[in-house]
Design a protein around this motif. Structure first.
Motif, PDB file in Angstrom:
ATOM      1  N   GLY A  51      36.457  38.116  37.052  1.00  0.00           N
ATOM      2  CA  GLY A  51      37.884  37.987  37.361  1.00  0.00           C
ATOM      3  C   GLY A  51      38.485  39.299  37.831  1.00  0.00           C
ATOM      4  N   GLU A  52      38.077  40.399  37.188  1.00  0.00           N
ATOM      5  CA  GLU A  52      38.603  41.711  37.593  1.00  0.00           C
ATOM      6  C   GLU A  52      38.142  42.073  39.002  1.00  0.00           C
ATOM      7  OE1 GLU A  52      39.121  44.055  33.335  1.00  0.00           O
ATOM      8  OE2 GLU A  52      37.214  44.227  34.378  1.00  0.00           O
ATOM      9  N   ASN A  53      36.886  41.806  39.273  1.00  0.00           N
ATOM     10  CA  ASN A  53      36.386  42.121  40.614  1.00  0.00           C
ATOM     11  C   ASN A  53      37.057  41.243  41.664  1.00  0.00           C
ATOM     12  OD1 ASN A  53      34.788  44.011  39.415  1.00  0.00           O
ATOM     13  ND2 ASN A  53      32.846  42.964  39.777  1.00  0.00           N
ATOM     14  N   LYS A  54      37.234  39.983  41.315  1.00  0.00           N
ATOM     15  CA  LYS A  54      37.915  39.089  42.266  1.00  0.00           C
ATOM     16  C   LYS A  54      39.346  39.572  42.509  1.00  0.00           C
ATOM     17  CE  LYS A  54      34.969  35.735  43.392  1.00  0.00           C
ATOM     18  NZ  LYS A  54      34.488  35.556  44.774  1.00  0.00           N
ATOM     19  N   ALA A  55      39.971  40.099  41.476  1.00  0.00           N
ATOM     20  CA  ALA A  55      41.344  40.593  41.657  1.00  0.00           C
ATOM     21  C   ALA A  55      41.364  41.757  42.649  1.00  0.00           C
ATOM     22  CB  ALA A  55      41.938  41.022  40.317  1.00  0.00           C
ATOM     23  N   GLU A  56      40.386  42.652  42.531  1.00  0.00           N
ATOM     24  CA  GLU A  56      40.302  43.772  43.491  1.00  0.00           C
ATOM     25  C   GLU A  56      40.111  43.220  44.904  1.00  0.00           C
ATOM     26  OE1 GLU A  56      40.658  47.030  42.714  1.00  0.00           O
ATOM     27  OE2 GLU A  56      40.798  46.611  40.570  1.00  0.00           O
ATOM     28  N   ILE A  57      39.246  42.221  45.011  1.00  0.00           N
ATOM     29  CA  ILE A  57      38.968  41.627  46.323  1.00  0.00           C
ATOM     30  C   ILE A  57      40.229  40.988  46.897  1.00  0.00           C
ATOM     31  CG2 ILE A  57      37.724  39.731  47.472  1.00  0.00           C
ATOM     32  CD1 ILE A  57      35.363  40.315  45.509  1.00  0.00           C
ATOM     33  N   LYS A  58      40.908  40.208  46.042  1.00  0.00           N
ATOM     34  CA  LYS A  58      42.091  39.489  46.518  1.00  0.00           C
ATOM     35  C   LYS A  58      43.146  40.447  47.019  1.00  0.00           C
ATOM     36  CE  LYS A  58      41.859  36.926  42.707  1.00  0.00           C
ATOM     37  NZ  LYS A  58      42.309  36.037  41.615  1.00  0.00           N
ATOM     38  N   ASP A  59      43.337  41.547  46.297  1.00  0.00           N
ATOM     39  CA  ASP A  59      44.355  42.504  46.706  1.00  0.00           C
ATOM     40  C   ASP A  59      43.877  43.413  47.839  1.00  0.00           C
ATOM     41  OD1 ASP A  59      46.541  41.800  45.261  1.00  0.00           O
ATOM     42  OD2 ASP A  59      46.239  43.241  43.637  1.00  0.00           O
ATOM     43  N   SER A  60      42.632  43.289  48.239  1.00  0.00           N
ATOM     44  CA  SER A  60      42.118  44.160  49.289  1.00  0.00           C
ATOM     45  C   SER A  60      41.882  43.415  50.592  1.00  0.00           C
ATOM     46  CB  SER A  60      40.802  44.817  48.837  1.00  0.00           C
ATOM     47  OG  SER A  60      41.014  45.580  47.669  1.00  0.00           O
ATOM     48  N   SER A  88      42.380  31.653  44.965  1.00  0.00           N
ATOM     49  CA  SER A  88      41.043  32.186  44.743  1.00  0.00           C
ATOM     50  C   SER A  88      41.020  32.938  43.412  1.00  0.00           C
ATOM     51  CB  SER A  88      40.660  33.086  45.932  1.00  0.00           C
ATOM     52  OG  SER A  88      40.500  34.414  45.589  1.00  0.00           O
ATOM     53  N   PRO A  89      39.905  33.013  42.682  1.00  0.00           N
ATOM     54  CA  PRO A  89      38.626  32.497  43.129  1.00  0.00           C
ATOM     55  C   PRO A  89      38.517  30.994  42.945  1.00  0.00           C
ATOM     56  CG  PRO A  89      38.397  33.416  40.927  1.00  0.00           C
ATOM     57  CD  PRO A  89      39.813  33.664  41.351  1.00  0.00           C
ATOM     58  N   ASP A  90      37.675  30.412  43.768  1.00  0.00           N
ATOM     59  CA  ASP A  90      37.282  29.030  43.580  1.00  0.00           C
ATOM     60  C   ASP A  90      35.860  29.096  43.023  1.00  0.00           C
ATOM     61  OD1 ASP A  90      36.156  26.515  43.859  1.00  0.00           O
ATOM     62  OD2 ASP A  90      37.293  26.050  45.679  1.00  0.00           O
ATOM     63  N   LEU A  91      35.714  28.711  41.774  1.00  0.00           N
ATOM     64  CA  LEU A  91      34.423  28.890  41.113  1.00  0.00           C
ATOM     65  C   LEU A  91      33.315  28.046  41.724  1.00  0.00           C
ATOM     66  CD1 LEU A  91      35.995  30.673  39.234  1.00  0.00           C
ATOM     67  CD2 LEU A  91      34.962  29.556  37.293  1.00  0.00           C
ATOM     68  N   PHE A  92      33.701  27.149  42.621  1.00  0.00           N
ATOM     69  CA  PHE A  92      32.679  26.361  43.298  1.00  0.00           C
ATOM     70  C   PHE A  92      32.637  26.681  44.799  1.00  0.00           C
ATOM     71  CE2 PHE A  92      33.587  24.491  39.303  1.00  0.00           C
ATOM     72  CZ  PHE A  92      32.314  24.239  38.807  1.00  0.00           C
ATOM     73  N   TRP A  93      33.230  27.790  45.136  1.00  0.00           N
ATOM     74  CA  TRP A  93      33.127  28.307  46.514  1.00  0.00           C
ATOM     75  C   TRP A  93      33.266  29.825  46.406  1.00  0.00           C
ATOM     76  CZ3 TRP A  93      37.118  27.395  51.059  1.00  0.00           C
ATOM     77  CH2 TRP A  93      36.604  27.973  52.226  1.00  0.00           C
ATOM     78  N   MET A  94      32.265  30.445  45.813  1.00  0.00           N
ATOM     79  CA  MET A  94      32.400  31.841  45.424  1.00  0.00           C
ATOM     80  C   MET A  94      32.391  32.813  46.596  1.00  0.00           C
ATOM     81  SD  MET A  94      33.109  32.240  42.275  1.00  0.00           S
ATOM     82  CE  MET A  94      32.507  33.707  41.450  1.00  0.00           C
ATOM     83  N   GLU A 147      36.052  34.447  49.795  1.00  0.00           N
ATOM     84  CA  GLU A 147      36.701  35.702  50.194  1.00  0.00           C
ATOM     85  C   GLU A 147      35.811  36.486  51.164  1.00  0.00           C
ATOM     86  OE1 GLU A 147      35.897  34.835  47.115  1.00  0.00           O
ATOM     87  OE2 GLU A 147      37.678  34.747  45.841  1.00  0.00           O
ATOM     88  N   ALA A 148      34.474  36.386  50.959  1.00  0.00           N
ATOM     89  CA  ALA A 148      33.559  37.088  51.878  1.00  0.00           C
ATOM     90  C   ALA A 148      33.654  36.463  53.265  1.00  0.00           C
ATOM     91  CB  ALA A 148      32.127  37.017  51.349  1.00  0.00           C
ATOM     92  N   GLN A 149      33.786  35.146  53.299  1.00  0.00           N
ATOM     93  CA  GLN A 149      33.935  34.480  54.597  1.00  0.00           C
ATOM     94  C   GLN A 149      35.243  34.880  55.263  1.00  0.00           C
ATOM     95  OE1 GLN A 149      33.186  30.287  54.784  1.00  0.00           O
ATOM     96  NE2 GLN A 149      31.466  30.389  53.367  1.00  0.00           N
ATOM     97  N   MET A 150      36.287  35.036  54.459  1.00  0.00           N
ATOM     98  CA  MET A 150      37.576  35.455  55.014  1.00  0.00           C
ATOM     99  C   MET A 150      37.461  36.857  55.606  1.00  0.00           C
ATOM    100  SD  MET A 150      39.900  34.094  51.839  1.00  0.00           S
ATOM    101  CE  MET A 150      41.543  34.498  52.385  1.00  0.00           C
ATOM    102  N   PHE A 151      36.823  37.737  54.839  1.00  0.00           N
ATOM    103  CA  PHE A 151      36.675  39.127  55.286  1.00  0.00           C
ATOM    104  C   PHE A 151      35.867  39.195  56.576  1.00  0.00           C
ATOM    105  CE2 PHE A 151      34.554  43.333  55.059  1.00  0.00           C
ATOM    106  CZ  PHE A 151      35.684  44.148  55.013  1.00  0.00           C
ATOM    107  N   GLU A 152      34.807  38.422  56.614  1.00  0.00           N
ATOM    108  CA  GLU A 152      33.945  38.444  57.797  1.00  0.00           C
ATOM    109  C   GLU A 152      34.630  37.830  59.022  1.00  0.00           C
ATOM    110  OE1 GLU A 152      29.783  37.472  57.088  1.00  0.00           O
ATOM    111  OE2 GLU A 152      29.716  36.499  59.054  1.00  0.00           O
ATOM    112  N   ALA A 153      35.374  36.745  58.784  1.00  0.00           N
ATOM    113  CA  ALA A 153      36.088  36.120  59.908  1.00  0.00           C
ATOM    114  C   ALA A 153      37.089  37.097  60.515  1.00  0.00           C
ATOM    115  CB  ALA A 153      36.806  34.859  59.439  1.00  0.00           C
TER     116      ALA A 153
END
Ligand code: SF4
Ligand code: SF4
Ligand code: SF4
Lengths: 168, 681
Positions: B543-552, B560-566, B569-575
């Motif tokens: 959860g803490e790491n996801k929070a860093e990701i979400k705010d970055s 997010s996070p969606d525990l069944f589509w982990m 966020e990586a797909q968002m970043f890459e897109a």
């Protein structure tokens, strides 16, 4: 003017994107319509290339009007284009569209639009040689039709010749 | 420089003291630090040392968008700012997120973010238009309420500008002052409105006509389709008879009120903000529209706490995991009963009976309007200041205190009087309470004014009366949020030990960006002894790491996070950026960001195990709705496991050199070693 007139009215307007009344669906103000319009046409997101305009409510009312080209029967924008039928064109279905390659960026169409604000996006701040006019082409070459309608999260916009959706 | 997709490529350093602007290439920081909070953390680490206080000109507000901002990737419209928070106790490095259209406008104007430093000689606002930044006089704006300020800026610069502004609370250095953008979205939790005030900075207004170019427009559209799933349907304006959450606290609106749902930020694919139309204003006869989200509902009535849906609120299965953003517009639908765990997951209970104040629709509207217009953090007002006055009065602790008007949280007049007194720092108590609840209570004497037990809390699970202190304080000068007692108490121990651990490791309320999520299968394993299970610590780290990701990246806690589509966020970043990114790689960048944050609080504020355990522990000694607490031993066992999982030293809570180096932060280890803040091995 707000474009919530459908084609059942005697209005001299062509097939165009309309905004439904609030009691059918309330615009969430997300800007997705504006963004996807640029994405499907130019692959970019920018206020300078959108062809649909979210006019945000005054004083943070959050009641927004969605403004689009009406594809008017008399289309003064087309009439004023110095490169008529090369730049500003009308297709067999009456869609008034711009062929970007031929547009010389004079801005006369944007001025001629009979609505205020103009439904043609023309950014005068762009360097003169790069200026282009952008207007709704109803996504005429897109298989799924208008992208703005497809991606509106609350389906508060539709086409003027579609039956008005039922109230919930 | 190679072309960057997603980013605009420039960060502006804006010095208010000498009115200079310099540009820094964003590529100095990305992709290593992603964007948003990750970049802010790196800049702050590099530039602000331990001796700086929140109101010193040397404090900086580092504002960043993410690479997804303005690309059309859903939820990417959110942006973040960091700096030293005046509302944290002690003052520490902190952050705050904000929605609205401002972040996108900043990017259209050509910037990924800015570093605001120094202090203007007189009231100033910044006007940013297509790569040009001007310092303009805010003399005619100073003193204005939030919406009047926004309107004035639109009058000056045109309807299509987007701004972030402060109200009188920020100007008067009220420590929990917020920064507000046009749709009432705020950066509130860290009190950065007061930092703006201390810098004589009233507003930042932006207008841009530039383009933001995602690496793959097609992928952006695919994400729009997939993230909106299963929903894209009409959402009409409706008339509601009144307002409340769950069955309790129902505040009737005479003749009904009009309600709609709106998006919080540019390009979002949801509409989780509630628009309440034609509401009573605190300042004028004319009706106003309010955008409200979760906590504001308690302004309308607070007799009972939020209800409890069961472990399924936190611990999810593939069949039952609903995005939080579907909750407020009530689009989640009922839980799926075909789930084999349905019975254990959903076990609805009413929240604690609290009796803070009776439902009153107009008064609720006025409270929210006061916070919106003065620019004050609603949490501090609705779940701390007013409950404190309500409980304290019933317990007699204010018998000797004269606020100039009888304390009565049921009265609209009193609430208006109170907020006016605090925002404008009128008299001794106005001044004192403007220092924020945590500081004010310490000045008054915490034992009496903070720790007195309220006798009016009853569990509706067990029927028992349960202890609750009149001041709903948790660690770091923040009020409780989803922590098992006080506000949003209705969660069981396996969930609240996790949220308290989140809070312990931070410097502020974390539950705005790190609502705790875990799998139901883990719940089954950890529920009997959550403090002794590595699963609890692992879920907190996720959860803490996801929070860093979400705010970055940036994206939103409600989607997010969606525990069944982990790897969403990586797909968002890459897109957005075109940088090939796996979930594991993004997680690595999140660890790096978290480590930088950790290193900042270790270097600048002496953070260690002792400090953080002592900060969080007291609130957990009060019972949850089932009468549960944690023991000192239990809590310390959990902290041991958490540090171990993180690879941090158990005794000090400091990350080791090996950990810093693993994430490319050897230079951080070097600096910490020099000041003796690196564990021996
Ligand atoms: S651009 Fe204006 S005038 Fe031309 S067809 Fe559209 S609405 Fe009519
Ligand atoms: S129909 Fe197509 S071109 Fe017209 S506004 Fe919508 S997305 Fe843009
Ligand atoms: S996509 Fe739909 S909801 Fe969003 S701004 Fe456009 S019309 Fe409104």
């Amino acid at each position: 003017m707000n474009n919530n007139l459908n084609n059942e009215s005697e209005n001299g307007l062509g097939r165009h994107v309309i905004q439904y009344p609030d009691d059918i669906s309330f615009c969430a103000g997300c800007s997705a319509c504006e963004i996807v319009c640029g994405l499907v046409h130019e692959g970019v997101s920018s206020p300078s290339v959108k062809r649909i305009f979210l006019e945000r409510g005054e004083k943070q009312s959050l009641q927004h009007a969605v403004l689009t080209c009406q594809h008017c029967d008399d289309h003064p924008c087309y009439e004023k284009c110095p490169k008529q039928d090369l730049a500003m064109c009308i297709d067999e279905k009456g869609i008034v569209y711009i062929n970007q390659d031929e547009c010389i960026g004079c801005g006369l169409c944007a001025k001629a639009c009979k609505f205020e604000p103009s439904r043609i996006n023309f950014n005068k701040k762009t360097e003169k040689t790069k200026r282009k006019a952008y207007k709704c082409d109803l996504c005429r070459t897109r298989e799924n039709g208008p992208a703005c309608i497809e991606y509106c999260q609350v389906k508060c916009i539709g086409l003027s010749d579609w039956p008005m959706p039922e109230k919930a | 420089m190679e072309k960057l997709y997603g980013y605009t490529g420039k960060i502006a350093r804006i010095n208010l003291t000498d009115k200079s602007v310099t540009e820094i290439p964003t590529s100095n920081y990305v992709p290593k630090y992603l964007g948003g909070r990750g970049v802010c953390n790196k800049i702050f680490w590099d530039e602000v040392g331990p001796e700086v206080g929140a109101f010193d000109p040397e404090n900086k507000i580092i504002y960043m968008t993410g690479p997804t901002t303005a690309t059309g990737i859903p939820t990417g419209g959110r942006s973040v700012m960091t700096g030293i928070s005046p509302n944290n106790l002690p003052e520490q490095y902190s952050w705050s997120g904000i929605g609205g259209w401002f972040g996108a406008e900043v990017k259209f104007a050509g910037y990924d973010g800015f570093i605001i430093e120094g202090k203007a000689a007189e009231p100033t606002y910044l006007y940013i238009e297509d790569g040009d930044i001007q310092f303009l006089s805010a003399k005619n704006l100073w003193g204005k309420l939030v919406h009047d300020t926004q309107n004035k800026l639109e009058e000056i610069h045109g309807r299509d500008v987007n701004s972030i502004v402060i109200g009188p609370a920020g100007e008067n250095l009220m420590r929990n002052a917020s920064i507000t953008t046009s749709n009432d979205n705020v950066a509130a939790k860290s009190g950065f409105g007061a930092v703006f005030g201390s810098k004589n900075l009233k507003a930042i207004t932006a207008k841009g006509t530039g383009a933001v170019v995602p690496a793959s427009a097609e992928k952006v559209l695919e994400l729009r389709r997939r993230m909106a799933n299963p929903l894209m349907d009409h959402k009409p304006l409706v008339v509601e008879p009144g307002h409340s959450i769950g069955p309790a606290n129902f505040a009737e609106a005479k003749g009904g009120f009009k309600k709609a749902y709106v998006a919080c930020s540019h390009g979002c694919n949801q509409h989780c903000n509630m628009l309440m139309l034609d509401m009573k204003s605190a300042f004028k006869d004319e009706k106003v529209n309010h955008v409200e989200k979760c906590v504001s509902v308690f302004a309308f009535g607070f007799e009972e706490d939020v209800p409890y849906g069961g472990p399924g609120d936190t611990f999810v299965t593939e069949k039952n995991h609903t995005l939080a953003c579907k909750m407020i517009p009530r689009e989640g639908g009922p839980p799926d009963e075909s789930d084999e765990h349905f019975g254990e997951m959903f076990n609805f209970q009413r929240g604690d009976k609290l009796d803070f104040w009776k439902p009153d629709f107009d008064k609720g509207s006025v409270i929210n309007d006061l916070c919106n217009e003065y620019g004050v953090d609603k949490w501090d007002v609705i779940v701390w200041l007013l409950p404190w006055l309500s409980m304290g009065k019933k317990e007699g602790v204010f018998d000797e205190i004269d606020l100039g008007m009888e304390i009565d949280v049921e009265s609209e007049e009193f609430v208006k009087y109170l907020l006016d007194m605090i925002v404008y720092r009128k008299g001794y108590y106005g001044n004192l309470l403007a220092e924020g609840m945590a500081r004010a209570i310490r000045t008054l004497g915490k034992e009496k004014f903070g720790d007195t037990i309220y006798q009016g809390r009853y569990s509706q699970v067990t029927g028992d009366r349960l202890d609750l202190p009149i001041s709903l304080e948790t660690a770091w000068g923040h009020c409780v949020h989803w922590q098992g007692r006080g506000f949003e108490a209705s969660m069981e121990k396996p969930a609240w030990v996790a949220t308290n651990l989140h809070q312990m490791n931070s410097t502020r309320d974390t539950q705005t960006i790190a609502h705790h999520h875990d799998y139901f299968k883990n719940y089954v394993e950890l529920k009997d002894d959550p403090c002794r299970s590595p699963l609890t610590a692992q879920a907190v780290i996720m959860g803490e790491n996801k929070a860093e990701i979400k705010d970055s990246v940036t994206c939103c806690d409600w989607q997010s996070p969606d525990l069944f589509w982990m790897d969403m966020e990586a797909q968002m970043f890459e897109a957005a950026t075109g940088f090939k990114t796996t979930e594991a790689e993004l997680n690595e960048a999140a660890e790096r960001s978290k480590l930088l944050f950790r290193a900042i609080i270790i270097r600048n504020y002496g953070r260690d195990r002792n400090m953080e355990v002592n900060a969080i522990f007291p609130i957990m000694t009060y019972p949850d709705p089932w009468g549960q607490t944690v023991t000192w031993k239990e809590w310390n066992d959990l902290v041991d496991i958490y540090y171990h999982e993180r690879g941090w030293d158990k005794e000090t809570g400091w990350p080791t050199r090996a950990v810093y180096e693993r994430f490319g932060l050897g230079f951080v280890a070097d600096e910490l070693e020099k000041i003796g803040k690196l564990p021996a091995n």
